[in-house]
Design a protein around this motif. Structure first.
Motif, PDB file in Angstrom:
ATOM      1  N   THR A  66       0.838  -1.194   0.000  1.00  0.00           N
ATOM      2  CA  THR A  66       0.000   0.000   0.000  1.00  0.00           C
ATOM      3  C   THR A  66       0.876   1.249   0.000  1.00  0.00           C
ATOM      4  N   GLU A  67       0.293   2.320  -0.481  1.00  0.00           N
ATOM      5  CA  GLU A  67       1.024   3.588  -0.594  1.00  0.00           C
ATOM      6  C   GLU A  67       1.626   3.989   0.745  1.00  0.00           C
ATOM      7  N   ARG A  68       0.861   3.834   1.798  1.00  0.00           N
ATOM      8  CA  ARG A  68       1.362   4.059   3.159  1.00  0.00           C
ATOM      9  C   ARG A  68       1.502   2.688   3.820  1.00  0.00           C
ATOM     10  N   PRO A  69       2.707   2.306   4.225  1.00  0.00           N
ATOM     11  CA  PRO A  69       2.897   0.983   4.826  1.00  0.00           C
ATOM     12  C   PRO A  69       1.984   0.778   6.029  1.00  0.00           C
ATOM     13  N   ASN A  70       1.527  -0.439   6.186  1.00  0.00           N
ATOM     14  CA  ASN A  70       0.700  -0.768   7.348  1.00  0.00           C
ATOM     15  C   ASN A  70       1.553  -0.672   8.609  1.00  0.00           C
ATOM     16  N   PRO A  71       1.183   0.197   9.564  1.00  0.00           N
ATOM     17  CA  PRO A  71       2.027   0.410  10.750  1.00  0.00           C
ATOM     18  C   PRO A  71       1.783  -0.577  11.887  1.00  0.00           C
TER      19      PRO A  71
END
Length: 407
Positions: free
Chosen positions: A193-198
């Motif tokens: 995903t564009e923003r990594p899963n935190p």
């Protein structure tokens, strides 16, 4: 040829059967473990099949000395976010609310199986027979006679059925089941995903069923997207780009743009509960005893509770010098696990009906409001968090403390 007397025979070396076998041999109890299929082999690549393990399940695997798994094979998550179709704030659960380092771990199923199998193959107390199954089962009075596929015979004091959802032995034993077909399936794959899963287990309820992004190594997510059966083939036939676009819309771009980085597969969802989980010299564990909808991530954890509970029952019978397969011992297991499984399955089924019904009725706003209210009902929210972590009800000893040492 006279049958060889075995104290305990376990049919099925999946996670439940292998975990029970390892718990017993660690405690000095010999077992015969049968598995008709080839064992999974280790791989550097992350397998598409992942499972959620609760903190109580992790305690069990620590006790069995198979935890932690190799790097990249298990990813902790500290938060869980659940939203309705409107994708507003919803409800958020956090590990810190119950003083835990994590709410759970997302674990590669194959890596967990490999760790269990390696330990069992190295144990002198486990007669691990791969490629073997029970061909003929005869019950006479209070006695079981088993004929294996290779023609050898066994007469166990206790037979544990851990063959999974479609257990042939359960059918041979005449144990029926009840439940329903959800008329849906889960599409699974791995995503970037564009923003990594935190480290968030994100679940969104929408028309047709829930969608979940579960954190895995490298900031990626494992997808479980519940879709009505009639939609699954068309979704699997899409290109990765087209599928990612559909998925981005369905997830309201929670982590930004989506890219598919593994093959896609689908698995049907059913509710199936055995009418009984114990009989004369026989017990059922894992999916052979109960299959529930995965929306709450409780399926494997429920099976591991079977393992730990049966371990307690067996060890108590041995301490007291009682017959392991006798009615007194098995009635205790029946009362303990049947009620827990029925309650858990009923709760998950009610959640599935409620969320699907609200969305299908055009009431996602009401559903969303209810989720929002839950954030302010702290005692109820804490109880739900503890339940998801396997911390409510009567917990078996292996899920409270690590009580075994490696042998």
């Amino acid at each position: 040829m006279n049958p060889i007397r075995e104290e305990i025979v376990i049919s099925g070396a999946g996670v439940a059967g292998a975990s029970l076998a390892l718990a017993l041999v660690r405690a000095g109890v010999p077992v015969c473990l049968l598995e008709q299929h080839r064992l999974p082999e280790p791989s550097i690549d992350l397998d598409i099949r992942v499972v959620a393990l609760s903190p109580s399940a992790i305690l069990l695997f620590e006790a069995l000395a198979v935890w932690p798994l190799p790097e990249g094979k298990a990813t902790p998550y500290q938060q869980m976010a659940v939203t309705g179709a409107a994708n507003a704030a919803g409800v958020q659960f956090a590990a810190r609310d119950i003083a835990q380092p994590a709410l759970g771990h997302i674990v590669e199923l194959r890596a967990l199986q490999v760790a269990l199998h390696r330990a069992l193959l190295a144990s002198r107390l486990c007669d691990f027979r791969v490629g073997q199954s029970i061909a003929v089962l005869n019950r006479r009075d209070d006695q079981l006679d088993l004929e294996l596929a290779d023609g050898s015979r066994k007469r166990p004091g206790l037979l544990v059925v851990a063959e999974g959802e479609f257990s042939g032995l359960r059918e041979q034993l005449g144990i029926g089941s009840h439940g329903r077909d959800y008329q849906s399936a889960g599409i699974v794959c791995h995503l970037e995903t564009e923003r990594p899963n935190p480290g968030i287990a994100f679940q969104r309820f929408d028309e047709g069923g829930p969608l979940a992004f579960l954190p895995i190594a490298g900031g990626r997510s494992s997808l479980v997207w519940t879709r009505p059966t009639e939609q699954v083939a068309d979704l699997l036939a899409l290109s990765d780009t087209e599928f990612a676009e559909r998925l981005g819309t369905a997830s309201a771009h929670r982590f930004g743009a989506v890219r598919v980085v593994s093959p896609r597969q689908s698995f049907p969802f059913r509710l199936a509960l055995a009418d009984q989980v114990a009989g004369a010299r026989v017990v059922l564990i894992g999916d052979a005893a109960h299959k529930v909808h995965p929306l709450a991530g409780l399926g494997l954890n429920l099976g591991l509770q079977d393992v730990a509970a049966l371990y307690d029952v067996i060890m108590d019978a041995r301490r007291r010098g009682r017959d392991l397969g006798g009615a007194g011992s098995l009635q205790r297991y029946q009362a303990w696990r049947q009620s827990d499984a029925e309650f858990t399955a009923g709760l998950v089924d009610a959640m599935e009906r409620g969320f699907r019904g609200a969305a299908d009725s055009g009431l996602p706003g009401l559903l969303q409001t209810g989720l929002g209210w839950l954030n302010h009902l702290k005692p109820l929210k804490r109880l739900l968090t503890e339940a998801a972590c396997g911390q409510v009800g009567r917990m078996p000893s292996l899920m409270r403390v690590s009580t075994l040492s490696a042998r």
